[in-house]
Scaffold this active site. Structure first.
Site, PDB file in Angstrom:
ATOM      1  CG  ASP A 137      -1.862   1.158   1.250  1.00  0.00           C
ATOM      2  OD1 ASP A 137      -2.604   1.326   0.265  1.00  0.00           O
ATOM      3  OD2 ASP A 137      -1.853   1.926   2.235  1.00  0.00           O
ATOM      4  CG  ASP A 152      -1.161   2.946   6.093  1.00  0.00           C
ATOM      5  OD1 ASP A 152      -2.164   3.433   5.525  1.00  0.00           O
ATOM      6  OD2 ASP A 152      -0.327   3.623   6.712  1.00  0.00           O
ATOM      7  CD  GLU A 184      -5.343   2.034  -4.275  1.00  0.00           C
ATOM      8  OE1 GLU A 184      -6.518   2.330  -4.160  1.00  0.00           O
ATOM      9  OE2 GLU A 184      -4.444   2.501  -3.545  1.00  0.00           O
TER      10      GLU A 184
END
Ligand SMILES: [Zn+2]
Length: 375
Positions: A189, A356, A273
């Site tokens: 992340d 996170d 992501e």
């Protein structure tokens, strides 16, 4: 995987005074040729509705050299490369992916031009302390790392700080680069507080030293803006700003390279992501804009490094809200949209989450299901 990959390696060079002059002569001629043919192409279109492509320009260049004999002092391949670039910018313009090509003005700050490797015109000396550059000759080079492939072209650069570099485009056999990884699977992340967090809680610290240098840079720029343009203090300060800028740039690059290589060596699967970079670019806050640029650069590095270590990079679509989903039960908690919330408790299963780490775990879970051979 393709048989070859193309990478750019940059090295510091130390041209002598004659070589420096010759480099700036070629850069000047390139600029002249760019402006001249930009004008010609615009005129041909405006007056005769005729388009003038690369071949027409390259052909015309022979005659232009008779009119302006000093053009012959420049590296002729660099002039051709300049015309190719002009062609590319017109193609971009016609396909609506770029604005109309612009005239270039003389900049005292930095120069750069590109030349091709033809018949071994660009090559290292036997002792590897020098590199031969067309029309320049043997230039001292600091070979910070080996050149692992065939040199296709070289861009000669003088930075605003006054340092010289050569950036080589290399054609490298992929097989020679392929190595194994340590077989770990991770979700990652990207963040603002720390650069990234892995699903096992590993934290990569933010580039704090970068922000510190950045602070210095901003103060130096402010001082520069208050000075009288062209004064000797102004010139001195301008160099200082350029040096700080370069320092930030190098440090950032170095950090991103180290981190991406480390992850590529470690992981057989890495899930991140898929950031909507375009949507984020319109953010003027300094911290954000640095992170945004770093994130997209970092992703690009992972994209080419992961396959080299035989790992897979999976980009989880943005609409899968990793930071809002509980990785244990899959419940979605929209309250966690607020970036200030660092810890939260799932209202369904009661698990306590670090924002996170949970996001990274979600990315890993989702990424695994996206693999081609996943059921
Ligand atoms: Zn839950």
């Amino acid at each position: 995987m393709e048989q070859f990959i193309y990478l750019r390696y940059q090295y510091r060079i130390y041209p002598n005074i004659t070589q420096r002059k010759q480099m700036s002569v070629t850069a000047d001629c390139c600029r002249f040729v760019h402006n001249y043919y930009l004008n010609m192409r615009s005129l041909a279109w405006r007056t005769q509705h005729r388009s003038m492509n690369y071949n027409a320009c390259a052909n015309d260049l022979k005659y232009l050299k008779l009119v302006y004999p000093w053009l012959k002092e420049a590296d002729s391949m660099a002039l051709q490369e300049e015309l190719k670039d002009l062609q590319l910018s017109f193609e971009k313009f016609f396909s609506h992916s770029g604005g109309y090509p612009k005239f270039r003005s003389k900049k005292e700050s930095g120069i750069s031009y590109r030349t091709r490797n033809q018949n071994g015109g660009i090559r290292l000396s036997l002792d590897k302390h020098f590199i031969n550059i067309p029309k320049i000759g043997m230039v001292r080079i600091k070979l910070s790392r080996d050149i692992p492939g065939e040199i296709l072209n070289a861009t000669l650069i003088r930075k605003p700080s006054g340092k010289y570099f050569v950036s080589l485009t290399l054609k490298i056999e992929s097989a020679s680069l392929i190595k194994g990884n340590h077989g770990m699977e991770h979700g990652l992340d990207l963040g603002l507080r720390s650069f990234y967090v892995l699903d096992d809680g590993t934290v990569a610290p933010n580039m704090k030293y970068l922000y510190e240098t950045n602070g210095k840079l901003i103060r130096a720029q402010r001082r520069l803006s208050r000075m009288k343009k062209g004064s000797s203090n102004y010139i001195k300060q301008k160099r200082k700003v350029a040096r700080l800028h370069e320092k930030v740039c190098f440090a950032r690059h170095d950090y991103l390279h180290k981190e991406s290589t480390r992850l590529a060596k470690m992981c057989s699967l890495l899930c991140i992501e898929d950031l909507n970079i375009k949507g984020m670019i319109r953010n003027h806050k300094l911290a954000r804009s640095i992170s945004d640029a770093s994130w997209s650069e970092f992703t690009k590095m992972l994209e080419y490094k992961m396959p080299l270590y035989q790992g897979a990079l999976v980009k989880v679509p943005r609409f899968y809200a990793s930071s809002q989903t509980c990785h244990i039960c899959g419940h979605r908690n929209p309250k966690t949209k607020d970036l200030a919330i660092r810890r939260w408790t799932c209202t369904v299963c009661g698990t306590e989450h670090d924002r996170d780490v949970n996001a990274a775990r979600c990315l890993l879970q989702k990424g695994r299901t996206m693999l081609p051979d996943a059921a």
